[in-house]
Design a protein around this motif. Sequence first.
Motif, PDB file in Angstrom:
ATOM      1  N   LEU A  10       6.016  -4.250  -5.476  1.00  0.00           N
ATOM      2  CA  LEU A  10       5.378  -3.622  -4.326  1.00  0.00           C
ATOM      3  C   LEU A  10       5.584  -4.498  -3.093  1.00  0.00           C
ATOM      4  CD1 LEU A  10       3.502  -1.164  -3.646  1.00  0.00           C
ATOM      5  CD2 LEU A  10       1.570  -2.720  -3.966  1.00  0.00           C
ATOM      6  N   LEU A  11       6.330  -4.005  -2.126  1.00  0.00           N
ATOM      7  CA  LEU A  11       6.671  -4.804  -0.956  1.00  0.00           C
ATOM      8  C   LEU A  11       5.643  -4.670   0.162  1.00  0.00           C
ATOM      9  CD1 LEU A  11      10.516  -4.150  -0.792  1.00  0.00           C
ATOM     10  CD2 LEU A  11       9.299  -6.068  -1.856  1.00  0.00           C
ATOM     11  N   ALA A  12       5.032  -3.488   0.286  1.00  0.00           N
ATOM     12  CA  ALA A  12       4.072  -3.240   1.360  1.00  0.00           C
ATOM     13  C   ALA A  12       3.121  -2.130   0.913  1.00  0.00           C
ATOM     14  CB  ALA A  12       4.790  -2.838   2.645  1.00  0.00           C
ATOM     15  N   PRO A  13       1.902  -2.082   1.467  1.00  0.00           N
ATOM     16  CA  PRO A  13       0.969  -1.023   1.076  1.00  0.00           C
ATOM     17  C   PRO A  13       1.526   0.381   1.277  1.00  0.00           C
ATOM     18  CG  PRO A  13      -0.166  -2.712   2.336  1.00  0.00           C
ATOM     19  CD  PRO A  13       1.290  -3.033   2.410  1.00  0.00           C
ATOM     20  N   ALA A  14       2.398   0.551   2.257  1.00  0.00           N
ATOM     21  CA  ALA A  14       2.970   1.881   2.508  1.00  0.00           C
ATOM     22  C   ALA A  14       3.731   2.406   1.297  1.00  0.00           C
ATOM     23  CB  ALA A  14       3.884   1.829   3.730  1.00  0.00           C
ATOM     24  N   ASP A  15       4.247   1.509   0.458  1.00  0.00           N
ATOM     25  CA  ASP A  15       4.983   1.939  -0.733  1.00  0.00           C
ATOM     26  C   ASP A  15       4.098   2.728  -1.685  1.00  0.00           C
ATOM     27  OD1 ASP A  15       7.073   0.541   0.352  1.00  0.00           O
ATOM     28  OD2 ASP A  15       6.920  -1.167  -1.018  1.00  0.00           O
ATOM     29  N   LEU A  16       2.798   2.512  -1.615  1.00  0.00           N
ATOM     30  CA  LEU A  16       1.879   3.209  -2.514  1.00  0.00           C
ATOM     31  C   LEU A  16       1.947   4.719  -2.336  1.00  0.00           C
ATOM     32  CD1 LEU A  16      -1.306   0.962  -2.121  1.00  0.00           C
ATOM     33  CD2 LEU A  16       0.127   1.135  -4.156  1.00  0.00           C
ATOM     34  N   ARG A  17       2.285   5.163  -1.144  1.00  0.00           N
ATOM     35  CA  ARG A  17       2.271   6.596  -0.874  1.00  0.00           C
ATOM     36  C   ARG A  17       3.380   7.338  -1.605  1.00  0.00           C
ATOM     37  NH1 ARG A  17       1.644   4.389   4.781  1.00  0.00           N
ATOM     38  NH2 ARG A  17      -0.561   3.796   4.783  1.00  0.00           N
ATOM     39  N   GLY A  18       4.336   6.596  -2.142  1.00  0.00           N
ATOM     40  CA  GLY A  18       5.406   7.223  -2.917  1.00  0.00           C
ATOM     41  C   GLY A  18       5.170   7.183  -4.411  1.00  0.00           C
ATOM     42  N   PHE A  19       4.054   6.609  -4.850  1.00  0.00           N
ATOM     43  CA  PHE A  19       3.777   6.486  -6.280  1.00  0.00           C
ATOM     44  C   PHE A  19       3.256   7.812  -6.842  1.00  0.00           C
ATOM     45  CE2 PHE A  19       3.172   1.731  -7.370  1.00  0.00           C
ATOM     46  CZ  PHE A  19       4.255   1.387  -6.569  1.00  0.00           C
ATOM     47  N   VAL A  62      -4.533   6.134   2.149  1.00  0.00           N
ATOM     48  CA  VAL A  62      -5.007   7.061   3.184  1.00  0.00           C
ATOM     49  C   VAL A  62      -4.831   6.476   4.587  1.00  0.00           C
ATOM     50  CG1 VAL A  62      -7.053   8.234   4.100  1.00  0.00           C
ATOM     51  CG2 VAL A  62      -6.626   8.183   1.618  1.00  0.00           C
ATOM     52  N   PHE A  63      -5.125   5.191   4.738  1.00  0.00           N
ATOM     53  CA  PHE A  63      -5.079   4.556   6.055  1.00  0.00           C
ATOM     54  C   PHE A  63      -3.846   3.675   6.193  1.00  0.00           C
ATOM     55  CE2 PHE A  63      -9.565   5.391   5.261  1.00  0.00           C
ATOM     56  CZ  PHE A  63      -9.963   5.971   6.456  1.00  0.00           C
ATOM     57  N   ASP A  64      -3.411   3.505   7.402  1.00  0.00           N
ATOM     58  CA  ASP A  64      -2.315   2.578   7.720  1.00  0.00           C
ATOM     59  C   ASP A  64      -2.925   1.352   8.384  1.00  0.00           C
ATOM     60  OD1 ASP A  64      -0.112   1.179   8.492  1.00  0.00           O
ATOM     61  OD2 ASP A  64       0.594   2.650   9.962  1.00  0.00           O
ATOM     62  N   PHE A  65      -3.161   0.324   7.597  1.00  0.00           N
ATOM     63  CA  PHE A  65      -3.863  -0.841   8.117  1.00  0.00           C
ATOM     64  C   PHE A  65      -2.947  -1.815   8.858  1.00  0.00           C
ATOM     65  CE2 PHE A  65      -6.881   0.458   4.704  1.00  0.00           C
ATOM     66  CZ  PHE A  65      -7.933   0.789   5.547  1.00  0.00           C
ATOM     67  N   THR A  66      -1.738  -1.364   9.174  1.00  0.00           N
ATOM     68  CA  THR A  66      -0.976  -2.107  10.184  1.00  0.00           C
ATOM     69  C   THR A  66      -1.465  -1.733  11.580  1.00  0.00           C
ATOM     70  OG1 THR A  66       0.737  -0.393  10.284  1.00  0.00           O
ATOM     71  CG2 THR A  66       1.068  -2.198   8.704  1.00  0.00           C
ATOM     72  N   SER A  67      -2.150  -0.584  11.671  1.00  0.00           N
ATOM     73  CA  SER A  67      -2.726  -0.144  12.937  1.00  0.00           C
ATOM     74  C   SER A  67      -4.244  -0.005  12.826  1.00  0.00           C
ATOM     75  CB  SER A  67      -2.128   1.196  13.362  1.00  0.00           C
ATOM     76  OG  SER A  67      -2.762   1.680  14.525  1.00  0.00           O
ATOM     77  N   PRO A  80      -7.930  -7.171  -5.139  1.00  0.00           N
ATOM     78  CA  PRO A  80      -6.965  -6.061  -5.194  1.00  0.00           C
ATOM     79  C   PRO A  80      -6.271  -5.838  -3.852  1.00  0.00           C
ATOM     80  CG  PRO A  80      -8.991  -5.454  -6.318  1.00  0.00           C
ATOM     81  CD  PRO A  80      -9.269  -6.749  -5.607  1.00  0.00           C
ATOM     82  N   HIS A  81      -7.012  -5.989  -2.761  1.00  0.00           N
ATOM     83  CA  HIS A  81      -6.432  -5.870  -1.419  1.00  0.00           C
ATOM     84  C   HIS A  81      -5.347  -6.919  -1.211  1.00  0.00           C
ATOM     85  CE1 HIS A  81      -6.270  -5.872   3.000  1.00  0.00           C
ATOM     86  NE2 HIS A  81      -6.549  -7.166   2.947  1.00  0.00           N
ATOM     87  N   LYS A  82      -5.577  -8.133  -1.673  1.00  0.00           N
ATOM     88  CA  LYS A  82      -4.564  -9.188  -1.531  1.00  0.00           C
ATOM     89  C   LYS A  82      -3.316  -8.839  -2.340  1.00  0.00           C
ATOM     90  CE  LYS A  82      -7.363 -13.130  -0.233  1.00  0.00           C
ATOM     91  NZ  LYS A  82      -7.216 -14.573  -0.040  1.00  0.00           N
ATOM     92  N   LEU A  83      -3.528  -8.301  -3.538  1.00  0.00           N
ATOM     93  CA  LEU A  83      -2.395  -8.013  -4.413  1.00  0.00           C
ATOM     94  C   LEU A  83      -1.444  -6.990  -3.812  1.00  0.00           C
ATOM     95  CD1 LEU A  83      -4.120  -7.898  -7.921  1.00  0.00           C
ATOM     96  CD2 LEU A  83      -2.607  -9.675  -7.036  1.00  0.00           C
ATOM     97  N   ILE A  84      -1.966  -6.000  -3.110  1.00  0.00           N
ATOM     98  CA  ILE A  84      -1.084  -4.939  -2.603  1.00  0.00           C
ATOM     99  C   ILE A  84      -0.720  -5.141  -1.138  1.00  0.00           C
ATOM    100  CG2 ILE A  84      -1.846  -3.248  -4.283  1.00  0.00           C
ATOM    101  CD1 ILE A  84      -3.660  -2.018  -2.266  1.00  0.00           C
TER     102      ILE A  84
END
Length: 652
Positions: A10-19, A62-67, A80-84
């Motif tokens: 998992l490279l970035a949280p955004a990758d989760l949206r494709g799981f 659900v959220f984009d926490f880069t923004s 868990p937040h640190k892991l992803i």
Amino acid sequence: MTPLPLLDGLLAPADLRGFTPEQLLALANEMRTRIKETVSAHGGHLSSNLGTVELTIALHRVFDFTSDRLLWDVGHQAYPHKLITGRARNFHTNRQQHGLSGFPDPIESPFDLAKVGHSSTAISTGVGVAEGYRRLGQKRRTVVVVGDGALTGGMSFEGLINAGELKSDLMVVLNDNGNFIDKPVGSLHTHLDRIRTGSMVQYIHDRLKSALANLPHGADLQRWAEHVEIAAHKLITPGYIFEDLGFTYFGPIDGHDLAATERMLRRIADRKGPILLHVVTKKGGGWAPSVQDPLTFHGPKGFDTDTGEFAPKAPSHTYSHVFSQVLCELATADDRVVGITAAMPSGTGLLAFAKRFPGRMYDVGICEQHSFGFVEGLAIAGLRPVLAHYSTFAQRGYDQLFQEVVVQRNLGTIVVLDRAGVVGEDGETHHGLYDIAWSRCLPGLVLMAPKDGVDLRAQLMWAHQHRCQEQSLRAAGYLIRYPREEVPVIAAWSSPTPVVMGKAEVLKEGAIPMAGRRPLAIWAYGAGVRTAWEAVQQLGDLADEITVVNARFAKPFDGDLLDAHARSHACILTIEDHALAGGFGTIVAETLMDRGCQTRLERLGFRDELVPHASRSQQLAAHGLDTAGVLHRIREILGLIQRLSITFPRTG
């Protein structure tokens, strides 16, 4: 580390949206595996983090926490937040020196908005963040995750009230796991429990049904009641306490149902104004050992990640254990003795006291300010309270210490400050490095620190006896600080001198050299006494002329003895497990100056900087406060004295 393909890839949280749903389930299992392995090896928070896995995944999908912005209250549930968010591969360094922090830290990742570690602060910060973005015209969503334990803290409600008044675009996710570090307390917990279980609705439903059955045409009235039951359910079960504060309440929902949690978040993500989403989770997140015993697995170390069984440990005897034993002795002899803590009965040793004296133990929840006001009232009523805090948490009640203890003068409250000094892997937010500085300026307080368990027992006994005398002779309060470590057992200390108000204890009197002046007197306070003693023992023949003092009191301070040592020694060295700024060494410096002494003074303590997470021994070594560091400093001082032939005269 066990290789975990989904998590490690998992490279970035955004990758989760494709799981896929199946991949998300597998990822959650992998996250729990990595957390259990790391905590077993290095310690840390387990139960709380195992319980927030699905909630964390849903938030990042659900959220984009880069923004958008995400804040974790306390931060002990953010693994868990640190892991992803890019830290899975080095998560094994968690809480280790030069590794990851055990709490959110902006230095590590832009996904960590603030460094946190104390409870009940995130809502206030979140209100400020949301208001700041509103004023700047930036459309960012602010999400705060707060536990039900943290919601017992008064600051949480200060934040909720402010958000309701400002109509902030703020989402508060109440992670309700029905458990604190220790047994949950307080009326708010009862309210949340009724929401969780529906007991409030069931109670009213049953009473109404029984009443209608006894009225004429009762059967018809019961059928009518069934038609309004849904409306009644909606009226009673929502978190009306939050609605009254200006929040729109949603929930409760099952926080382990990833799909349901995600659906709810998407439904409410774009709503304006303050929102509270009530998510029900379980500490342990389904791992049976942790679910069955969340207290043991709150901060464990050295357990089997499959069975939860712990490796055998050598028996320990800490300062906290000694405090607990002595308090039980005091309570046995005096039925007016009561114990108080703020959500830390197990950590402070009061859990054992509560088992022996259940009616005389008060846990006020995460309410340090209230705790000082509460003990004021107990003392006014004629009880003899003993308040146990971690040093870092006692800071939160500073104004109340002044207003409700000091200003009242002779209440005679005993306050023990556990975890004084550096505390190891919890790091900056948890160190107790400042209590001497913030308490010594308050009139009427007596400040003490023991060198070992025998000294702690003697100080507690003395403080209790002193406050039992005529009221006008009592102190306002007696503060006793001690570290997070085992008590030392040193044969030479087996016969301590009795505790006398404001008097230090000379452990070793230096021999008078041929020149007629001893080179060095070491004045150590609290945990520093052991280190000083051990360092001097390694000096060989050089140790003969060195004096070692256990200061015992920081206030009132033994100025007469220091004055005598200033005249008979070329140098004074102070050692303390505290910040140098405003600490014990400062007291010695002020005393020397006030008495006109020109003896050279050297001070050892923590520099004016934040102390990062590491083991306690590593933190002490980094500041020259371990045995090797103190020994090195002593040798430097002795060498300097010899080179300069220092024989400063006494003036004034």
